[in-house]
Enzyme design. Structure first.
Site, PDB file in Angstrom:
ATOM      1  N   ALA A 287       1.022   4.279   7.463  1.00 19.06           N
ATOM      2  CA  ALA A 287       1.399   5.357   7.771  1.00 19.06           C
ATOM      3  C   ALA A 287      -0.085   6.388   7.907  1.00 19.06           C
ATOM      4  CB  ALA A 287       2.037   5.966   6.151  1.00 19.06           C
TER       5      ALA A 287
ATOM      6  N   ASN B 184       0.832  -1.253   0.094  1.00 16.89           N
ATOM      7  CA  ASN B 184       0.173   0.140   0.020  1.00 16.89           C
ATOM      8  C   ASN B 184       1.182   1.209  -0.500  1.00 16.89           C
ATOM      9  OD1 ASN B 184      -2.487   1.847   0.313  1.00 16.89           O
ATOM     10  ND2 ASN B 184      -2.712   1.219   1.923  1.00 16.89           N
ATOM     11  N   ASP B 185       1.259   1.449   0.993  1.00 17.50           N
ATOM     12  CA  ASP B 185       2.085   2.682   1.395  1.00 17.50           C
ATOM     13  C   ASP B 185       2.810   3.262   0.350  1.00 17.50           C
ATOM     14  OD1 ASP B 185       0.637   3.635   3.319  1.00 17.50           O
ATOM     15  OD2 ASP B 185       1.576   3.046   4.868  1.00 17.50           O
ATOM     16  N   VAL B 186       3.562   2.107   0.145  1.00 19.20           N
ATOM     17  CA  VAL B 186       5.215   1.654  -1.374  1.00 19.20           C
ATOM     18  C   VAL B 186       4.425   1.888  -2.281  1.00 19.20           C
ATOM     19  CG1 VAL B 186       6.809   0.152   0.598  1.00 19.20           C
ATOM     20  CG2 VAL B 186       5.293  -0.738  -1.361  1.00 19.20           C
TER      21      VAL B 186
END
Lengths: 100, 464
Positions: free
Chosen positions: B434, B393-395
């Site tokens: 995050a 997700n965040d990456v």
């Protein structure tokens, strides 16, 4: 004047940090997990100290407090040595190249 | 065996350990490297037996305990599923730490055995070395236990923070230094025990505020600590093999921590002093408007991928949780039969430890030359037809490149949005670790596949 042996050991230590630095940067990122498990296995060479502690003193009285700590440390380090190397081996066995 | 001769053999072990790490520079040489490591360990143990020379009843007990530990270790090594590798490594680190503490205690109680003087009259340098070894070992032990509990899910992965946490850590750290000072002055065992107990406490307090997705940094850091602890004991025992190994492991863990921090564009201290999740709660609830999202099913995904000429797979921690790696491989096999070119893109901090995704893919028989790191593959997204994001997700969040206000701004991300279409497998629209919304969900070229990673992948295999 004589040089204290400590200085020699410190030299080995500092040089090894440098060796470690360059060797570890050359490790391919895809093998970072095996790197962690193998470093874990080799740091269990602390078993050397555990064995000395376990065998210290007279052989009639091998279960003094310090010996017991030695024996416990042997068990812990042995779990790591066998576990660490074997699990690394198991992982590395899985890395295969494309069949052409 | 004379002390000089055994010192020479310990040096050989140290060199074999260096070769073991060197072998990991490529998968082909890695297996051989592991054998070097095993050989180095065998030499160290045998030499120790020979140099102690006391091969009576004690020796038999040592062998028994060695075998007990060895069989436990071997049993764990064969049984552990690959997805549990992060907690296994954390658990193993705790054992090294505790072993270091035990050896330090034994050396403190019976210094004659190690040529360090006698009880109450231990050489100053040895006393400092063993207290450092014991303190770092204890921190490694309790810290790794907490990391283990968090990774295993026994303890919540969310950061545990309270007021004055850093202040308490600071006080404890300073007290440890004072205890070492007084220990050296008085040689009293009370200070030694207090030191060990405080260090255990520091380990716990150090790791509880760190959240689940920061675990790659924590594991690497503990890896490093276990090395420094070993080196400290190595100085005490005047043993070259331990000093070399400690330095190698210490720097290895430090480098891995550095790589992980860089992968998140955060400083080491930022990670250690508390997680993202804790600081960004406000931005989460703020401006949450309903934006349109396109969602699809397995048939849509199968159709898109079948007609693509190239597909890039982006795996993340969610793939590990869902154990979807085998299903993923089947999907890729089916795609390859249709003439689609498939590769894998791995972000440095994907998963819970360095290289976590690579091991899982290797387990599913994915050849390692189809798996690429961020820098190697990031330019290829622009020429790729479909990006299949599974459990990451965040990456992949493009906000990291565009919004300087975002907490993840500046973090290197995979340029997934540049591919013609993005398939995003996820259970819901909830934000990632995050705590921020992923812009990618709302892009025109994104198709959300709301399902469990494994189930969705299996369904796609069926439709292909």
């Amino acid at each position: 004047m004589e040089i204290d042996p400590f200085i020699f050991r410190l030299s080995i230590f500092i040089l090894s940090i440098f060796v470690g630095y360059y060797v570890v940067w050359s490790v391919t990122p895809s093998l970072h997990t095996p790197l962690m498990s193998v470093t874990n296995a080799i740091s269990s060479v602390i078993i050397v100290g555990a064995i000395i502690a376990a065998l210290a003193g007279s052989s009639e009285n091998i279960f003094e407090t310090s010996n017991i700590f030695g024996f416990l440390a042997i068990v812990l380090a042995a779990v790591n040595i066998f576990g660490g190397f074997l699990v690394t081996q198991r992982m590395l066995q899985m890395y295969k190249k494309k069949k052409k | 065996m004379s002390a000089n001769l055994s010192a020479f053999f310990y040096l050989i072990s140290g060199i074999l350990f260096i070769l073991a790490l060197r072998g990991l520079s490529s998968p082909e040489t890695s297996r051989q490297g592991n054998y070097f490591g095993i050989a180095g360990m065998a030499i160290s143990i045998i030499v120790t037996f020979l140099s102690v020379g006391n091969l009576g009843t004690g020796f038999v007990y040592v062998l028994i305990f060695l075998l007990i530990g060895g069989s436990i270790g071997a049993f764990i090594a064969f049984r552990i599923p690959m997805t549990a590798m992060p907690e296994l490594v954390a658990g193993f680190h705790s054992l090294v730490g505790l072993a270091a503490v035990f050896v330090a205690i034994a050396a403190f109680l019976k210094p004659e055995a190690f040529n360090l003087g006698s009880l109450g009259k231990i050489k100053l340098a040895s006393l400092i070395e063993m207290s450092l070894g014991a303190a770092i070992g204890a921190i490694t032990f309790s810290g790794s236990i907490i990391a283990f509990l968090k990774l295993r899910g026994i303890m919540s992965g969310s950061p545990i923070t309270f007021k004055g946490q850093h202040f308490i850590n600071l006080i404890l750290g300073v007290s440890i230094l004072f205890l070492i000072f007084y220990l050296c002055k008085s040689q009293s065992s009370h200070f030694f025990w207090a030191l060990v107990i405080l260090a255990f406490l520091v380990g716990v307090l150090l790791i509880i505020p760190i959240g689940g997705a920061d675990m790659p940094v924590v594991i690497s850091m503990l890896n490093s600590y276990s090395g420094w602890a070993a080196a400290g004991i190595g100085f005490t025992l005047e043993n070259t093999a331990l000093i070399i190994t400690g330095a190698l492991v210490g720097s290895s863990g430090a480098i891995l921590s550095y790589i992980m921090c860089k992968g998140m564009n955060r400083s080491f201290f930022n990670v250690i002093l508390g997680g993202w999740g804790a600081t960004d709660q406000t931005s989460k609830s703020g401006d949450k408007e309903q934006k349109p999202v396109k969602s699809g099913n397995a048939d849509d995904a199968a159709f898109l991928m079948k007609n693509a000429s190239s597909v890039i797979i982006v795996p993340g921690y969610g793939m590990a949780v869902a154990q979807a790696q085998h299903a993923l491989r089947e999907m890729v096999d089916a795609l390859k039969k249709n003439g689609v070119k498939v590769s894998y893109a791995i972000h440095p901090v994907a998963g819970r430890m360095p290289g976590h995704m690579n091991v899982l893919l290797a387990e599913a028989n994915v050849p390692y030359d189809e798996v690429f790191e961020l820098e190697e593959i990031n330019n290829d997204f622009a020429n790729c037809d479909v990006a299949y994001v599974i459990g990451a997700n965040d990456v992949t969040n493009p906000v990291a490149k565009s919004d300087p206000q975002s907490p993840i701004y500046g973090m290197p991300v995979l340029d997934v949005e540049k591919s013609k279409s993005v398939l995003f497998v996820k259970r819901s629209l909830s934000p990632g670790y995050a705590g921020i919304d992923n812009d990618l969900f709302y892009r025109d070229n994104t198709l959300m596949l709301f399902a469990d990673a494994k189930k969705m992948t299996e369904e796609i295999v069926k439709s292909l």
